[in-house]
Design a protein around this motif. Structure first.
Motif, PDB file in Angstrom:
ATOM      1  N   SER A 241      74.422  49.820  52.565  1.00 22.95           N
ATOM      2  CA  SER A 241      74.190  50.283  51.203  1.00 22.95           C
ATOM      3  C   SER A 241      75.242  49.744  50.242  1.00 22.95           C
ATOM      4  N   TYR A 242      76.449  49.481  50.727  1.00 24.41           N
ATOM      5  CA  TYR A 242      77.465  48.909  49.850  1.00 24.41           C
ATOM      6  C   TYR A 242      76.999  47.561  49.346  1.00 24.41           C
TER       7      TYR A 242
ATOM      8  N   LEU B 116      74.033  46.560  49.122  1.00 22.56           N
ATOM      9  CA  LEU B 116      72.905  46.738  48.213  1.00 22.56           C
ATOM     10  C   LEU B 116      73.386  47.140  46.831  1.00 22.56           C
ATOM     11  N   VAL B 117      74.417  47.968  46.806  1.00 19.75           N
ATOM     12  CA  VAL B 117      74.942  48.363  45.499  1.00 19.75           C
ATOM     13  C   VAL B 117      75.493  47.152  44.774  1.00 19.75           C
TER      14      VAL B 117
ATOM     15  N   SER C 231      71.166  40.451  48.770  1.00 22.02           N
ATOM     16  CA  SER C 231      70.389  41.529  49.366  1.00 22.02           C
ATOM     17  C   SER C 231      69.653  41.043  50.610  1.00 22.02           C
TER      18      SER C 231
ATOM     19  N   HIS D  20      71.717  43.259  58.939  1.00 20.16           N
ATOM     20  CA  HIS D  20      71.512  44.620  59.431  1.00 20.16           C
ATOM     21  C   HIS D  20      70.387  44.681  60.452  1.00 20.16           C
TER      22      HIS D  20
ATOM     23  N   THR E 182      72.484  57.223  44.692  1.00 22.95           N
ATOM     24  CA  THR E 182      71.334  57.375  45.570  1.00 22.95           C
ATOM     25  C   THR E 182      71.453  56.461  46.791  1.00 22.95           C
ATOM     26  N   LEU E 183      71.867  55.233  46.483  1.00 21.32           N
ATOM     27  CA  LEU E 183      71.930  54.271  47.578  1.00 21.32           C
ATOM     28  C   LEU E 183      73.019  54.665  48.567  1.00 21.32           C
ATOM     29  N   LEU E 184      74.147  55.102  48.024  1.00 19.56           N
ATOM     30  CA  LEU E 184      75.263  55.363  48.925  1.00 19.56           C
ATOM     31  C   LEU E 184      75.076  56.645  49.714  1.00 19.56           C
TER      32      LEU E 184
ATOM     33  N   ARG F  89      72.586  57.662  51.243  1.00 19.61           N
ATOM     34  CA  ARG F  89      71.859  57.483  52.493  1.00 19.61           C
ATOM     35  C   ARG F  89      72.723  56.642  53.417  1.00 19.61           C
ATOM     36  N   SER F  90      73.636  57.316  54.022  1.00 19.84           N
ATOM     37  CA  SER F  90      74.590  56.591  54.841  1.00 19.84           C
ATOM     38  C   SER F  90      74.037  56.350  56.233  1.00 19.84           C
TER      39      SER F  90
ATOM     40  N   THR G 239      71.802  54.354  56.950  1.00 16.22           N
ATOM     41  CA  THR G 239      71.142  53.063  57.040  1.00 16.22           C
ATOM     42  C   THR G 239      71.840  52.131  58.005  1.00 16.22           C
TER      43      THR G 239
END
Lengths: 100, 173, 655
Positions: free
Chosen positions: A5-6, A8-9, A45, A52, B108-110, B112-113, B115
């Motif tokens: 997610s990092y 992705l951010v 991305s 992943h 929101t993205l973070l 959901r850890s 993943t």
């Protein structure tokens, strides 16, 4: 070990910057650069997910994105040059002869 | 740990470059900021293990596309953008709005850890693997993109040619 | 199973004649048109005679299937024909009298325009009437029913350039339609409860139901609704108003359609449906009441009319009332008998009236006639026979049939002395106004002036002046003579009850017959007494007419003055037309204009279409602003759209 997610951010931030630049800037070349920025964000991305999910096709797709981006940049810049020859301006607001 | 630090550092450089691209008024400065962004992105790819992609990123993107951009900026002698009167209302609404939106998405993205995580260099993207993919499963797109490049070249040549130099007959613009 | 008689030929032949004359008649000479029309109508008559000749060898009722028509699930309706004694009687009357009137029309319409059109319509009418009579199911009868209404409309409005004629045609059709609505609902009830409209199946199903003595059962409802239809077609109260107006048509039309055949379709239908009516005494009583009241009502109006055709029109309404009275007391064969004799003498009366009108150059007002018996002796002779026949003098046809109805009204299980009494009073009035007509037309001095003959009278069909009244040509006199003969001997078929016996298998009803057998036995004395009373009534009418219109000419005016307002009401037909106009016509027209036209058609339908167009224009006006020509605004729209889609995708992903 960095959570996906990092990445992705980060990708999202880059993309957002690209969109903002696309909307705000008046110089057509700067707008094109914002488009490139957007594409880069998307590339990141792709690779992050490829790592992943341990699938290689994500990486490979990045190549194609790059090729397309390069081709698009080339043609787009050629158009800008052509337009510049007639309009003598790089200001996008002044290229509005589409309007009757 | 190292992975995270490196990621954050180069991520920060990326973002700084992107924001600089927006903030600068002269396009050449924006172009150079974009180069910085691409370079740091290449490092990010390396961290993920996609070494070949990182190399291609530097060679193609930073080395070819951005050079092209810089050439065109210099060719057209683009000057700095004039500062126009911005709307204060837009500024007051827009900046906090964007920030809020961005923070919301990020949160929101973070959140959901679950993943999962990526290890340092988890992708082994050496040229050999990439090539085997490129020439086996992705052969068709590969060939098509090469044709695309050819078309782009032709288009760029035709579009950018000077009007008084009439293109040879047979290549209608 | 008897072999096919090819009954379909009987209706089809006039149809072919109508088609030939209708499509090609404009190019034919009048002789050719007449020849075509007479040939096909005559052929139908001959075929009817052939069928009659073979009748005794047939197994009755004889049905013939022509083609499938409606096959909808279990519901079947076919083109089929049904022949029994009742059908045969109607068939011979329709084709015979029809043929005679066709011959007469050749002479009468010779000078008129639209010769081919007239005969085309006349043949078309014959086709529909024969379809009605020969029908094997109610739906086919309804085709004929509607078709004769159409033919009537076409023929009443034959002189369509005249407003009054066009309006009369419309009135006839619309009033008929109201009756047809009742008929249709009766058909729907039959379909719903019995699943068929075929005569055989319907009557079998109806006969299984018990007699309905109380309230509104299924059979009573069907009977009443059928009566509504019959009231429209056969001009009973309250739907009789179209018949007097129908006199706008040429006189042969009045004779054929509005005396002999079309208006009797209602009586035929009631007689055909006797199975239903026998089991619904309440409906029968309503039929009888309507018939009686109509008979009386129309007769009173007939007294005060001055137009010769209007007198005969109201007389027709009145006589139809008699037929319904006959059917209403379950004496169906008496009703049909009167139908047959009425066709003879009323047809003759109309044709003779036409001859009179033709003789004096188009004048129809009786006040301008008189003393014509010297000028037109043959017309006078035939009309005399007809007048005595309708008044009910022995031994002419009207006596036998009218008397039979009056006797049945008195003695039948469904009858009552009230019906009989009103019937006798009506007979008296009938005799009176018919002889009034007779005296005013043929006796005394000729009140029409030479000038009138040369000029154009108010409602002339024959606007040619000829000076002194002249006799009609042979082609018109021959049918008169034949009909006069039939009016004379027509009643003799029932001497000894032979006619009724002939029709008995059709109206076979064991319960009724047992009862009537019991009453018949001891009542011959009463029957003869009643016969004498009706003869006396007829004679009384003759005497009064003689008194008022020959001997003391001043009396009618004095009586009219004495009666004052009541007389005025009678002359104006009790203002029924005006009442209908105020009660029904005006509200409908106003409602239609205000609500349906301005409100619905213009306000809703037109507005919907126009507003849709306007709305499209407004929407496009608003959307126009998206196309500004400014690159950055386009970019903004793209970004906004993209953001929306991404948000949607995220939302779908989270869900």
């Amino acid at each position: 070990m960095v959570p996906v997610s990092y990445y992705l951010v980060l990708s999202g931030i880059l993309f957002a910057c690209g969109v903002v630049g696309f909307l705000i800037k008046r110089n057509i070349i700067t707008i094109f650069m914002s488009i490139e920025l957007m594409l880069n964000g998307v590339n990141l991305s792709f690779v992050a997910f490829a790592a992943h999910l341990q699938k290689f096709s994500g990486q490979v797709f990045v190549f194609f994105v790059m090729v397309v981006a390069a081709a698009e940049a080339a043609v787009g810049l050629a158009i800008i040059i052509a337009v510049f020859r007639t309009r003598e301006t790089l200001n996008v607001d002044q290229v509005n002869l589409l309007k009757l | 740990m190292l992975h995270l630090v490196l990621f954050l550092v180069f991520g920060a450089i990326c973002v700084a470059g992107a924001i600089n691209l927006l903030a600068q008024s002269h396009p050449i400065s924006s172009a150079l900021s974009l180069v910085v962004v691409m370079a740091s992105l290449a490092v990010e790819y390396l961290l993920l293990g996609a070494e070949f992609v990182a190399a291609v990123q530097v060679i193609v993107y930073a080395g070819a596309v951005m050079v092209l951009f810089v050439f065109v900026i210099m060719l057209l002698n683009a000057g700095a953008e004039e500062r126009t009167k911005g709307s204060h209302v837009a500024l007051a609404l827009g900046v906090p709005g964007v920030l809020a939106g961005g923070l919301l998405v990020a949160w929101t993205l973070l959140k959901r850890s679950d993943t999962g995580t990526v290890a340092l260099g988890s992708l082994h993207g050496d040229p050999k693997t990439i090539a085997s993919f490129l020439f086996h499963e992705f052969l068709l797109p590969f060939e098509i993109t090469s044709i695309l490049v050819l078309i782009a070249i032709m288009g760029a040549v035709v579009l950018a040619s000077r009007p008084d130099l009439k293109p040879p007959a047979g290549k209608e613009s | 199973m008897t072999s096919s008689l090819h009954l379909w030929l009987i209706p089809i032949l006039p149809l072919i004649g109508a088609a030939v004359n209708g499509f090609f008649g404009k190019r034919f000479s009048r002789r050719t048109v007449a020849a075509v029309a007479l040939t096909f109508c005559g052929a139908a008559f001959v075929k009817a005679l052939v069928v009659a000749a073979q009748f005794s060898s047939l197994e009755l009722p004889h049905t013939e299937f022509l083609a499938h028509w409606i096959r909808s699930g279990d519901f079947l309706v076919n083109f089929e024909f049904y022949l029994d004694q009742l059908t045969l009687v109607m068939l011979l009357v329709v084709t015979g009298v029809g043929f005679l009137i066709h011959i007469y029309s050749v002479g009468y319409m010779w000078e008129e325009g639209g010769f081919y059109r007239f005969f085309s319509y006349l043949n078309l009418f014959m086709f529909f009437m024969l379809t009605l009579v020969l029908a094997g199911n109610y739906l086919q009868m309804f085709i004929g029913w509607e078709g004769v209404g159409l033919a009537s409309y076409l023929l009443i409005g034959f002189y369509f350039t005249r407003d009054s004629a066009a309006n009369a045609g419309k009135k006839a059709f619309i009033v008929n339609r109201i009756g047809d609505f009742g008929f249709l609902i009766a058909l729907f009830l039959m379909i719903k409860h019995w699943g068929s409209l075929n005569f055989g199946e319907v009557f079998v199903a109806a006969a299984k139901l018990p007699v309905e003595t109380a309230g509104f059962g299924l059979l009573t409802s069907i009977g009443l609704l059928l009566m509504v239809g019959a009231a429209g077609k056969s001009a009973q109260i309250p739907l009789y108003v179209w018949l007097p107006d129908a006199m706008e048509g040429p006189t042969p039309v009045s004779a054929l359609i509005h005396a002999a055949t079309m208006v009797t379709a209602g009586v035929y239908m009631v007689a055909r449906s006797h199975v239903i009516f026998d089991l619904a005494p309440n409906a029968l009583t309503v039929v009888a009441i309507v018939g009686t009241l109509t008979a009386l009502f129309a007769a009173t109006i007939g007294i005060a009319q001055t137009d010769i055709k209007k007198v005969l029109a109201y007389s027709t309404v009145s006589q139809l009332g008699y037929m319904f009275l006959g059917c209403g007391v379950a004496a169906y064969s008496a009703g049909i008998f009167h139908l047959m004799t009425h066709a003879f003498f009323k047809g003759l009366l109309f044709l003779a009236a036409g001859s009179v009108i033709h003789a004096i150059g188009g004048e129809q007002d009786m006040r301008k006639m008189g003393g014509l018996r010297q000028y037109i002796p043959w017309t006078f002779l035939t009309m005399t026979i007809a007048t005595f026949a309708i008044a009910g003098f022995w031994p002419l046809a009207g006596f036998f049939s009218k008397d039979e109805i009056l006797w049945q009204a008195f003695s039948s299980k469904h009858g009552s002395w009230v019906f009989w009494l009103i019937g006798v009073v009506t007979a008296f009035i009938t005799s009176f106004y018919m002889f009034r007509l007779w005296f005013m037309t043929f006796f005394g001095d000729y009140r029409g002036s030479e000038a009138d003959n040369h000029g154009h009278s108010a409602h002339d069909e024959h606007g040619h002046g000829h000076g002194t009244p002249h006799e009609s040509p042979m082609v018109m006199l021959a049918p008169l003579a034949i009909l006069a003969g039939l009016s004379f001997v027509g009643g003799w078929v029932n001497i000894g009850g032979r006619f009724e016996h002939f029709l008995a298998p059709v109206f076979h009803n064991p319960a009724m017959e047992a009862a009537s057998e019991a009453t018949e036995a001891g009542n011959h004395g009463t029957e003869h007494l009643l016969m004498a009373i009706s003869l006396a009534a007829a004679a009384l009418g003759l005497y009064f007419a003689y008194l008022l219109y020959l001997k003391r000419r001043d009396l009618p005016q004095k009586i009219a003055d004495a009666l004052g307002g009541f007389y005025q009401a009678v002359v104006h037909k009790y203002y029924v037309d005006e009442i209908y106009a105020t009660l029904f016509v005006k509200p409908l027209v106003d409602g239609s204009t205000r609500i349906l036209w301005h409100g619905v058609d213009q306000g809703v339908i037109d507005a919907a279409v126009n507003d849709t167009a306007d709305g499209a224009r407004h929407v496009s006006d608003a959307a126009r602003h998206m196309q500004s020509g400014n690159l950055r605004s386009y970019a903004g729209w793209v970004a906004a759209g993209g953001a929306l889609i991404i948000a949607y995708m995220i939302w779908m992903g989270i869900r």
